[in-house]
Design an enzyme around this catalytic site. Structure first.
Site, PDB file in Angstrom:
ATOM      1  N   TYR A 143       0.823  -1.215   0.000  1.00 51.68           N
ATOM      2  CA  TYR A 143       0.000   0.000   0.000  1.00 51.68           C
ATOM      3  C   TYR A 143       0.857   1.264   0.000  1.00 51.68           C
ATOM      4  CZ  TYR A 143      -4.021  -2.962   1.163  1.00 51.68           C
ATOM      5  OH  TYR A 143      -4.997  -3.913   1.143  1.00 51.68           O
ATOM      6  N   LYS A 194       3.867 -15.285   1.474  1.00 49.42           N
ATOM      7  CA  LYS A 194       3.794 -15.966   0.175  1.00 49.42           C
ATOM      8  C   LYS A 194       5.234 -16.216  -0.253  1.00 49.42           C
ATOM      9  CE  LYS A 194       1.319 -17.427  -3.333  1.00 49.42           C
ATOM     10  NZ  LYS A 194       0.545 -18.668  -3.266  1.00 49.42           N
ATOM     11  N   ASP A 226      -2.606 -18.115   0.764  1.00 48.84           N
ATOM     12  CA  ASP A 226      -3.756 -18.777   0.116  1.00 48.84           C
ATOM     13  C   ASP A 226      -4.238 -19.943   0.974  1.00 48.84           C
ATOM     14  OD1 ASP A 226      -1.227 -19.772  -0.446  1.00 48.84           O
ATOM     15  OD2 ASP A 226      -1.693 -20.427  -2.481  1.00 48.84           O
ATOM     16  N   ASP A 250      -5.179  -7.240   5.571  1.00 53.17           N
ATOM     17  CA  ASP A 250      -6.431  -6.555   5.226  1.00 53.17           C
ATOM     18  C   ASP A 250      -7.494  -7.603   4.894  1.00 53.17           C
ATOM     19  OD1 ASP A 250      -8.269  -4.689   4.464  1.00 53.17           O
ATOM     20  OD2 ASP A 250      -7.119  -3.868   2.793  1.00 53.17           O
ATOM     21  N   ASP A 254     -10.589  -9.534   7.677  1.00 56.43           N
ATOM     22  CA  ASP A 254     -12.024  -9.489   7.358  1.00 56.43           C
ATOM     23  C   ASP A 254     -12.621 -10.900   7.320  1.00 56.43           C
ATOM     24  OD1 ASP A 254     -12.218  -6.791   7.312  1.00 56.43           O
ATOM     25  OD2 ASP A 254     -12.853  -6.613   5.224  1.00 56.43           O
TER      26      ASP A 254
END
Ligand code: NAD
Length: 362
Positions: A143, A194, A226, A250, A254
């Site tokens: 970001y 990852k 993943d 992020d 959620d």
């Protein structure tokens, strides 16, 4: 000896002032019981600040926050300010607060309360007993990494670029927060990356592994992002504390939050290196129910508990608040957003009064 704390209160907009009033009452009661005194300083943020002084984060507010031991925020925003230029929007105030206090660690718990198990979209046997904390890096990663932007190539084609980058110092500081959080919880930390594809993730994995030698009481594991997304919905009970980068956090926070199914119940904490942390509900200002005494104040109250545990190092006071909330749910009291057959719906204020009775009897 009485311990004294300065707390900056940012009620903000919509249901913010209603839920903040309940939270402050609870804090005063638990303070008396635990010999803690709180000095409150209320300041403007978001739409309320735009109305009063034309700035979603006035300098006085940021200064007051910096000088306090912790910041308790309710929620900001509303339809009224949605069409203003970006620098004048309520959300800009919130982002400015996070940047101004250098809050690099975001803690989002997802706990299934037995009384609300039916609110989850997953089967009760899958979610029963789930108690996860996602520690997300908040100020680095893709970001913020440079270069970023949309550029023209030599052939004139547009090309969008973002850069996922972490320095060792950035990884270490979020890593330490995560190990210390795991120490205060179940002693298990899962680092998510990852590393099979991304170099930045390999560095992340190497550093977190190195740090683990300083925390022999924490059991460390690693998982690819993943796989983590799958495991969170397949068998979430395997997780205690998760640490991950900004983008992965992020998304995963959620997913973890939605295991609980009820947005009015979710608190959060954002922590910096040594300044005050900001403690706030995950939900927004709910303008559709503002001023109607319908708001669920429990996410705000549980944010107070997080402030006591992670901001002020007062775990006993935090335990008391969390147990008063559990008792209230056990008694069958609910706000409209979490009601189910056989429960009794109360307004925001009455929920606060019941919590105080529970605290006084607990
Ligand atoms: P929201 O979280 O405010 O509301 C979503 C839905 O959940 C609404 O139906 C609302 O009534 C309900 N809800 C939320 N909190 C509740 C509570 N405590 N008790 C009962 N019901 C509750 O999200 P939204 O509608 O997308 O956004 C409304 C405003 O809030 C927007 O201006 C948005 O920008 C802002 N917002 C602020 C924050 C923040 O302050 N951190 C976060 C998200 C959204």
């Amino acid at each position: 000896m009485t311990q004294s704390y300065q707390i900056t209160l940012l009620p903000g907009d919509g249901i913010g002032p209603e839920i903040m009033a309940v939270a402050v009452d609870i804090l005063k009661v638990v303070g008396k019981q635990q010999d803690l005194t709180f000095e409150f300083n209320e300041a403007l943020i978001g739409g309320a600040a735009i109305e009063a002084v034309g700035d979603p984060l006035p300098k006085q507010t940021l200064d007051a926050c910096r000088q306090s031991d912790a910041v308790l925020l309710a929620a900001i925003g509303g339809y009224k300010w949605d069409t203003l230029p970006r620098h004048l929007r309520p959300e800009t105030g919130l982002l400015g607060l996070r940047a101004g206090l250098e809050l690099f660690a975001n803690l989002r718990p997802a706990q299934i309360l037995p009384q609300l198990i039916d609110a989850s979209s997953l089967k009760p046997e899958v979610v029963e007993g789930v108690d996860i904390m996602v520690v997300r890096e908040l100020t680095g990663g893709v970001y913020f990494g440079q270069p970023k932007g949309v550029f023209s190539t030599e052939t004139g084609e547009q090309r969008g670029v973002n850069t996922m980058a972490y320095t060792v110092a950035e990884i270490d500081r979020i890593g330490r927060v995560a190990f210390e959080t795991a120490q205060k919880r179940g002693g298990k930390l899962c680092s998510v990356d990852k590393a099979n594809v991304l170099e930045v993730s390999q560095l992340w994995r190497d550093r977190i592994t190195d740090l683990s030698s300083e925390y022999p009481d924490v059991e460390l594991s690693h998982l690819y992002v993943d796989n983590t997304a799958m495991q969170l919905v397949r068998w979430p009970k395997q997780f205690d504390t998760i640490v991950t980068s900004n983008l992965f956090g992020d998304i995963l926070s959620d997913i973890a939050a939605m295991l609980t199914g009820s947005i009015g119940m979710l608190p959060s904490a954002s922590l910096g290196a040594d300044g005050p942390g900001v403690f706030e509900p995950v939900h927004g200002s709910a303008p559709d129910i503002a001023g109607q005494d319908k708001a669920n104040p429990l996410a705000q109250v549980l944010s107070v508990a997080m402030m006591l545990r992670y901001g002020l190092d007062q775990p006993t006071a935090a335990d008391k608040i969390e147990s008063a909330v559990l008792t209230l749910l056990e008694q069958g009291y609910r706000t409209g957003d979490i009601q189910s057959p056989g429960t009794k719906v109360l307004g925001c204020q009455a929920i606060g009064e019941t919590l105080i009775q529970n605290l006084n009897q607990g």
